[in-house]
Design a protein around this motif. Structure first.
Motif, PDB file in Angstrom:
ATOM      1  N   SER A  93      36.996  46.717  42.307  1.00  0.00           N
ATOM      2  CA  SER A  93      36.176  47.906  42.472  1.00  0.00           C
ATOM      3  C   SER A  93      36.863  49.141  41.891  1.00  0.00           C
ATOM      4  O   SER A  93      36.749  49.433  40.714  1.00  0.00           O
ATOM      5  N   HIS A  94      37.617  49.840  42.722  1.00  0.00           N
ATOM      6  CA  HIS A  94      38.209  51.119  42.358  1.00  0.00           C
ATOM      7  C   HIS A  94      39.312  51.403  43.355  1.00  0.00           C
ATOM      8  O   HIS A  94      39.352  50.835  44.445  1.00  0.00           O
ATOM      9  N   TRP A  95      40.246  52.316  42.988  1.00  0.00           N
ATOM     10  CA  TRP A  95      41.337  52.604  43.918  1.00  0.00           C
ATOM     11  C   TRP A  95      40.827  53.150  45.240  1.00  0.00           C
ATOM     12  O   TRP A  95      41.448  52.964  46.287  1.00  0.00           O
ATOM     13  N   ARG A  96      39.692  53.803  45.223  1.00  0.00           N
ATOM     14  CA  ARG A  96      39.138  54.348  46.464  1.00  0.00           C
ATOM     15  C   ARG A  96      38.720  53.241  47.429  1.00  0.00           C
ATOM     16  O   ARG A  96      38.698  53.436  48.648  1.00  0.00           O
ATOM     17  N   ALA A  97      38.405  52.070  46.887  1.00  0.00           N
ATOM     18  CA  ALA A  97      38.001  50.951  47.743  1.00  0.00           C
ATOM     19  C   ALA A  97      39.162  50.460  48.607  1.00  0.00           C
ATOM     20  O   ALA A  97      38.934  49.852  49.658  1.00  0.00           O
ATOM     21  N   VAL A  98      40.395  50.718  48.183  1.00  0.00           N
ATOM     22  CA  VAL A  98      41.548  50.344  48.993  1.00  0.00           C
ATOM     23  C   VAL A  98      41.483  51.048  50.347  1.00  0.00           C
ATOM     24  O   VAL A  98      41.817  50.471  51.384  1.00  0.00           O
ATOM     25  N   PHE A  99      41.030  52.281  50.353  1.00  0.00           N
ATOM     26  CA  PHE A  99      40.932  53.023  51.610  1.00  0.00           C
ATOM     27  C   PHE A  99      39.774  52.513  52.473  1.00  0.00           C
ATOM     28  O   PHE A  99      39.824  52.625  53.703  1.00  0.00           O
ATOM     29  N   TYR A 100      38.725  51.949  51.849  1.00  0.00           N
ATOM     30  CA  TYR A 100      37.693  51.284  52.651  1.00  0.00           C
ATOM     31  C   TYR A 100      38.313  50.110  53.409  1.00  0.00           C
ATOM     32  O   TYR A 100      38.029  49.892  54.594  1.00  0.00           O
ATOM     33  N   VAL A 153      55.986  39.755  56.642  1.00  0.00           N
ATOM     34  CA  VAL A 153      55.046  39.079  55.755  1.00  0.00           C
ATOM     35  C   VAL A 153      53.960  40.028  55.266  1.00  0.00           C
ATOM     36  O   VAL A 153      53.564  39.993  54.101  1.00  0.00           O
ATOM     37  N   ALA A 154      53.482  40.906  56.151  1.00  0.00           N
ATOM     38  CA  ALA A 154      52.364  41.782  55.795  1.00  0.00           C
ATOM     39  C   ALA A 154      52.631  42.616  54.548  1.00  0.00           C
ATOM     40  O   ALA A 154      51.816  42.621  53.611  1.00  0.00           O
ATOM     41  N   PRO A 155      53.772  43.337  54.447  1.00  0.00           N
ATOM     42  CA  PRO A 155      53.998  44.131  53.236  1.00  0.00           C
ATOM     43  C   PRO A 155      54.205  43.299  51.973  1.00  0.00           C
ATOM     44  O   PRO A 155      54.007  43.806  50.868  1.00  0.00           O
ATOM     45  N   LEU A 156      54.612  42.027  52.130  1.00  0.00           N
ATOM     46  CA  LEU A 156      54.790  41.184  50.954  1.00  0.00           C
ATOM     47  C   LEU A 156      53.461  40.925  50.259  1.00  0.00           C
ATOM     48  O   LEU A 156      53.382  40.847  49.027  1.00  0.00           O
ATOM     49  N   PHE A 157      52.399  40.772  51.047  1.00  0.00           N
ATOM     50  CA  PHE A 157      51.086  40.455  50.481  1.00  0.00           C
ATOM     51  C   PHE A 157      50.223  41.690  50.281  1.00  0.00           C
ATOM     52  O   PHE A 157      49.238  41.642  49.543  1.00  0.00           O
ATOM     53  N   ALA A 158      50.556  42.802  50.943  1.00  0.00           N
ATOM     54  CA  ALA A 158      49.712  43.994  50.874  1.00  0.00           C
ATOM     55  C   ALA A 158      49.524  44.516  49.449  1.00  0.00           C
ATOM     56  O   ALA A 158      48.391  44.842  49.055  1.00  0.00           O
ATOM     57  N   PRO A 159      50.590  44.625  48.617  1.00  0.00           N
ATOM     58  CA  PRO A 159      50.356  45.117  47.251  1.00  0.00           C
ATOM     59  C   PRO A 159      49.425  44.220  46.441  1.00  0.00           C
ATOM     60  O   PRO A 159      48.587  44.711  45.675  1.00  0.00           O
ATOM     61  N   THR A 160      49.570  42.908  46.617  1.00  0.00           N
ATOM     62  CA  THR A 160      48.706  41.979  45.882  1.00  0.00           C
ATOM     63  C   THR A 160      47.249  42.149  46.298  1.00  0.00           C
ATOM     64  O   THR A 160      46.339  42.169  45.456  1.00  0.00           O
ATOM     65  N   ILE A 161      47.025  42.283  47.600  1.00  0.00           N
ATOM     66  CA  ILE A 161      45.661  42.485  48.099  1.00  0.00           C
ATOM     67  C   ILE A 161      45.111  43.814  47.598  1.00  0.00           C
ATOM     68  O   ILE A 161      43.952  43.909  47.169  1.00  0.00           O
ATOM     69  N   GLY A 162      45.962  44.861  47.650  1.00  0.00           N
ATOM     70  CA  GLY A 162      45.518  46.166  47.167  1.00  0.00           C
ATOM     71  C   GLY A 162      45.172  46.142  45.695  1.00  0.00           C
ATOM     72  O   GLY A 162      44.189  46.757  45.260  1.00  0.00           O
ATOM     73  N   GLN A 163      45.983  45.427  44.904  1.00  0.00           N
ATOM     74  CA  GLN A 163      45.709  45.308  43.472  1.00  0.00           C
ATOM     75  C   GLN A 163      44.397  44.591  43.228  1.00  0.00           C
ATOM     76  O   GLN A 163      43.606  44.990  42.353  1.00  0.00           O
ATOM     77  N   ALA A 164      44.135  43.534  44.002  1.00  0.00           N
ATOM     78  CA  ALA A 164      42.890  42.778  43.845  1.00  0.00           C
ATOM     79  C   ALA A 164      41.681  43.642  44.194  1.00  0.00           C
ATOM     80  O   ALA A 164      40.667  43.626  43.476  1.00  0.00           O
ATOM     81  N   ILE A 165      41.779  44.399  45.271  1.00  0.00           N
ATOM     82  CA  ILE A 165      40.662  45.253  45.680  1.00  0.00           C
ATOM     83  C   ILE A 165      40.389  46.323  44.626  1.00  0.00           C
ATOM     84  O   ILE A 165      39.239  46.553  44.228  1.00  0.00           O
ATOM     85  N   ALA A 166      41.459  46.978  44.174  1.00  0.00           N
ATOM     86  CA  ALA A 166      41.292  48.029  43.162  1.00  0.00           C
ATOM     87  C   ALA A 166      40.780  47.442  41.846  1.00  0.00           C
ATOM     88  O   ALA A 166      40.001  48.085  41.130  1.00  0.00           O
ATOM     89  N   GLY A 167      41.208  46.213  41.527  1.00  0.00           N
ATOM     90  CA  GLY A 167      40.762  45.581  40.287  1.00  0.00           C
ATOM     91  C   GLY A 167      39.290  45.235  40.318  1.00  0.00           C
ATOM     92  O   GLY A 167      38.580  45.375  39.309  1.00  0.00           O
TER      93      GLY A 167
END
Length: 424
Positions: free
Chosen positions: A170-177, A154-168
């Protein structure tokens, strides 16, 4: 094969909580989440760091490389120093490296940091599997691994969506935060809730000579290696689908981005559901019987999928239905193969789990690019998937006594009668 008497009995009173499964599942899923949350940010990385798409993709392959090497190091390390210490060190360094990634000035530095991140992330995946072998054997371990598939799947299914939301936002660097924060939470959970499962009297010496000897004993064990490579072939099948499906669904079958995301989620659900089916079946059916049946069924379904794709039968629905079935059976294979591989190696579960994990990364890395090399279309994707199915059957048949009457050891054939102490 190593005498089973050398493998210590599992812990007599393992915990009976869903929290235990969720904790181990979160640890095992950390490398995948670290990869998948970052995927949607690749175009932004290319633009921000003024680099090429190929260079940006090295931040993904570099992490896989680091993870493969890291597992081979972290496995023996956990056999020598216990399970908690490698986890705390590995995940803590994951936090530090995530923060460094967030301030990286160029692509070369980011690639190097991602290799290191993969290396230290490996501690989470290796130790999660080793902990299961410390406490469980046979069907009990297979059932717990199947439960973990729910969390890991389940985790990888939602991870890209969460990453896209975070980057959207703020910034791609916020994904690493966010990845750093996840690491902090995991360290806190391990520190407070995870007991040490490898007592000092069961730890290995850990000298280079001992580690080399341990790896050599595994590599020359044909039975172990055959079982250990099967999860890698399975991941190769999955990655062949992952790298090929965006082009197949959207370019050949005209799916929109949203339709593809839905199709991807539905096929991911097939993996999770079949893993849970395996967890239920393994109560009464020995893991070896489930394994040898599942690989044959999967090959038959893959051939039917090839027929549907090559003739156009059913169109997009035929493709979806075939993929759902083939991927669904996959959920019943890795857990049983891993448990059978680890059965005789409880005395060095970390090292054995490291070999399984390294083979997964290596085999999948070799297999998945074949889809693009063969044309990147539906036929090439399905063809590579069939190839992995054929190899799985051959490896199981030639490397183990799974298909030979009376060939499987009695103790392994009876593991289906063991109870699972960590039942939810």
């Amino acid at each position: 094969m190593t005498d089973t008497a050398r493998s210590p009995a599992p812990h007599p009173r393992p915990p009976r909580t869903v929290k235990y499964v969720l904790m181990l599942g979160a640890l095992a899923a950390l490398p995948a989440v670290t990869t998948d949350m970052y995927l949607p940010s690749l175009p932004a990385v290319v633009a921000d760091l003024d680099t090429t798409q190929a260079a940006a993709q090295l931040t993904l392959s570099g992490m896989l490389l680091g993870g493969g090497i890291g597992q081979l190091v972290m496995g023996p390390f956990s056999d020598r120093f216990g399970r908690r210490l490698p986890l705390v060190i590995g995940i803590s360094l994951h936090v530090v490296i995530s923060m460094l990634c967030s301030i990286t000035p160029n692509i070369e530095t980011l690639v190097g940091l991602r290799v290191l991140q993969g290396f230290f992330n490996a501690a989470a995946a290796v130790v999660a599997i080793a902990v299961i072998r410390d406490r469980f054997v046979g069907a009990a371990a297979a059932r717990l691994l199947s439960r973990l598939m729910l969390v890991i799947g389940v985790a990888p299914l939602f991870a890209p969506t969460i990453g896209q939301a975070i980057a959207g936002i703020s910034h791609w660097r916020a994904v690493f935060y966010a990845l750093a924060l996840i690491g902090v939470v995991l360290v806190a959970i391990v520190w407070k809730f995870m007991p040490e499962t490898l007592p000092e009297d069961r730890r290995s010496p850990g000298s280079p000579r001992h580690v080399a000897g341990a790896y050599w004993s595994l590599l020359r064990d044909k039975h172990f290696m055959a079982l250990a490579v099967i999860p890698g072939l399975g991941l190769g099948l999955i990655m062949s689908y992952v790298v090929g499906s965006p082009f197949v669904f959207q370019d050949e079958y005209g799916f929109t981005g949203q339709q593809f995301a839905l199709a991807f989620a539905l096929n991911g659900a097939a993996l999770v559901l079949s893993a849970q089916l395996n967890a239920a079946l393994v109560r009464k059916v020995p893991p070896v019987r489930l394994l040898r049946t599942a690989v044959i069924v999967q090959l038959g379904l893959a051939l039917l999928l090839l027929a549907a794709v090559s003739t156009g039968t059913g169109g997009a629905f035929g493709l979806m239905a075939g993929l759902w079935l083939v991927l669904g059976v996959q959920g019943m294979i890795p857990a049983n193969a891993s448990v059978l591989a680890l059965h005789n190696y409880g005395h060095m579960a970390g090292t054995a789990a490291a070999v399984i994990g390294a083979l997964q990364s290596g085999v999948a890395g070799l297999v998945s690019p074949l889809v693009g090399l063969l044309g990147g279309n539906a036929l090439s994707m399905v063809g590579v998937m069939i190839g992995t199915c054929v190899l799985t059957v051959i490896v199981l048949a030639a490397g183990t006594p799974a298909y030979r009457k009376g060939g499987w050891p009695d103790h392994a054939a009876r593991t289906g009668n063991e109870r699972v102490a960590a039942d939810d």
